[in-house]
Design an enzyme around this catalytic site. Sequence first.
Site, PDB file in Angstrom:
ATOM      1  N   TYR A 192      77.144  46.028  11.172  1.00  9.38           N
ATOM      2  CA  TYR A 192      78.617  46.370  11.914  1.00  9.38           C
ATOM      3  C   TYR A 192      78.590  47.532  11.366  1.00  9.38           C
ATOM      4  CZ  TYR A 192      83.062  44.797  14.108  1.00  9.38           C
ATOM      5  OH  TYR A 192      83.630  44.824  15.362  1.00  9.38           O
TER       6      TYR A 192
ATOM      7  N   ASP B 274      91.242  45.588  11.242  1.00 11.97           N
ATOM      8  CA  ASP B 274      92.098  46.218  11.334  1.00 11.97           C
ATOM      9  C   ASP B 274      92.413  46.864  12.988  1.00 11.97           C
ATOM     10  OD1 ASP B 274      89.912  47.580  13.076  1.00 11.97           O
ATOM     11  OD2 ASP B 274      89.778  48.936  11.629  1.00 11.97           O
TER      12      ASP B 274
ATOM     13  N   SER C  80      89.579  43.955  18.303  1.00 15.38           N
ATOM     14  CA  SER C  80      89.343  42.217  18.275  1.00 15.38           C
ATOM     15  C   SER C  80      90.972  41.424  18.447  1.00 15.38           C
ATOM     16  CB  SER C  80      89.402  42.156  17.021  1.00 15.38           C
ATOM     17  OG  SER C  80      89.733  42.854  16.070  1.00 15.38           O
TER      18      SER C  80
ATOM     19  N   ASP D 234      94.004  51.630  13.317  1.00 14.40           N
ATOM     20  CA  ASP D 234      92.504  52.991  14.650  1.00 14.40           C
ATOM     21  C   ASP D 234      93.265  53.579  15.289  1.00 14.40           C
ATOM     22  OD1 ASP D 234      90.941  52.313  11.468  1.00 14.40           O
ATOM     23  OD2 ASP D 234      89.247  51.829  13.206  1.00 14.40           O
TER      24      ASP D 234
ATOM     25  N   ASP E 128      92.958  48.415  16.393  1.00 10.11           N
ATOM     26  CA  ASP E 128      92.340  49.415  17.354  1.00 10.11           C
ATOM     27  C   ASP E 128      93.320  49.578  18.241  1.00 10.11           C
ATOM     28  OD1 ASP E 128      89.778  49.556  16.224  1.00 10.11           O
ATOM     29  OD2 ASP E 128      89.468  47.680  17.447  1.00 10.11           O
TER      30      ASP E 128
ATOM     31  N   LYS F 100      80.880  38.219  14.782  1.00 11.55           N
ATOM     32  CA  LYS F 100      81.671  39.226  13.830  1.00 11.55           C
ATOM     33  C   LYS F 100      81.467  39.737  12.549  1.00 11.55           C
ATOM     34  CE  LYS F 100      86.138  41.960  13.784  1.00 11.55           C
ATOM     35  NZ  LYS F 100      87.103  42.663  13.861  1.00 11.55           N
TER      36      LYS F 100
END
Length: 451
Positions: free
Chosen positions: A191, A68, A57, A122, A70, A182
């Site tokens: 999700y 968060d 995202s 992450d 990625d 989302k």
Amino acid sequence: MYKLNLYESVARYKERRSVLIKLNKLLKHWVNERYEKLTGTETVKQHFSAKIFTFGSYRLGIISPNSDIDALCVVPNFITRHEFFVQFKNYLERFDEITFIKSLPDAYTPIMKLTFSGIDIDLLLASLALQNVSINNILDNNILKFLDDKSARSINGCRVNEVMFRLIPNKAAFVTVARFIKYWAKVRGIYSNVMGYFGGVAWMILITKICQLNPDLLPNRLLEKFYEVYSDWKWPKAVKIFAVEDSIEEYGFRNYQSWNPRINTNDCSHLMPIITPAFPSMNTTHNVSHTTMQVIKQEFLFANEILKTDKSVNRWMKLVKPFCLEEKYNIILAIFVNADDQQSYSNWQGWVESKVRFLFKSIEEYEKCELRPFPHWFDIILNNWNFSCLLGIGVELKKSDSAECINLEKPIQEFLYFINKSNERVTYGDKVGLRIKIMSVEDFIGFTKIK
């Protein structure tokens, strides 16, 4: 969507960029230290020893305030996976800005989760067969040479993002639709890739497909088309947004196998395949089970029915009404995770979560009930444990059945045996705990409202 707080402020976006720059510097410094210990010489300064690439995202421009980041850490091949997930984790723990960190090196795609200056990140890992890392084009297939399977899966996220973004005909409309979908998927509890639902990549591919089929539609009409198309999609027909590339028969590519149910036996068993557009094409939804497939289908149908029958301005808010287990289910299969200290708790909870889908996969064969796993952990208070949380799975009995009839003891005990015999459980010993209990919805509410 502004009322739903789906847009991030400019100040917060700048904070994210600043954190990524700092993290990139820390990664390079740690890699240089490792190189010097291995060789006794300093790293050649004109080469980039490591680099962080973002995807998901954040990269697509649809980051929300609570999302968060990625990111992929690309490092030279003298850095092993063990060193990254253990030693780099220990290195990061020295910095006060990092208030939380845990590693899941044994996950299907190994991941490190951390909080840096209040921003959740992450991290995935790709260790390249090069002493020095310098990537000018992430889409070049040569970057995959000599990579192991886990590194290839990790780096594929960046490649998928870049290809997908180039395939979107109307990027502004895509961003608006993606923000809404989302949010809808999260509040409706569908999700979560690790729990057997769709993850972020899968949802973005589904949206891209609708944008490709309807390049001139405005966001509200694209949303209607989204639910109309997927409520009637003929699964297991695969969703693709780009032609699948065949395997490359060249030394160094390890004969990467693109998703192909005509050749690969395992691919034939996938229930709701959504295929990535970058080589090697993969199914992003391999974790989907019969249980989660039915839940996803129900949610598509439910949303489509609202949009077809309700033409009021409030229909979008009806669509994103949060799903609550206690409103539909009288019986809850509760999973309690406990630990004595924060670090053990974080690692243990994450590992158990990555295995929970095996529990309801084994229960799927039970013919007297249907399940609805809800991918949200509730913090609770339990005696004798410093940290505890609870995950609920809704249990719906078929007509003429009652709570006394249900007997899930065998799959529950088999799952507990599998967990308790694992290396993770043996490593933590009495510092962690796991309990599974069938309870009434009233008892479940009592636990979740305590804290």
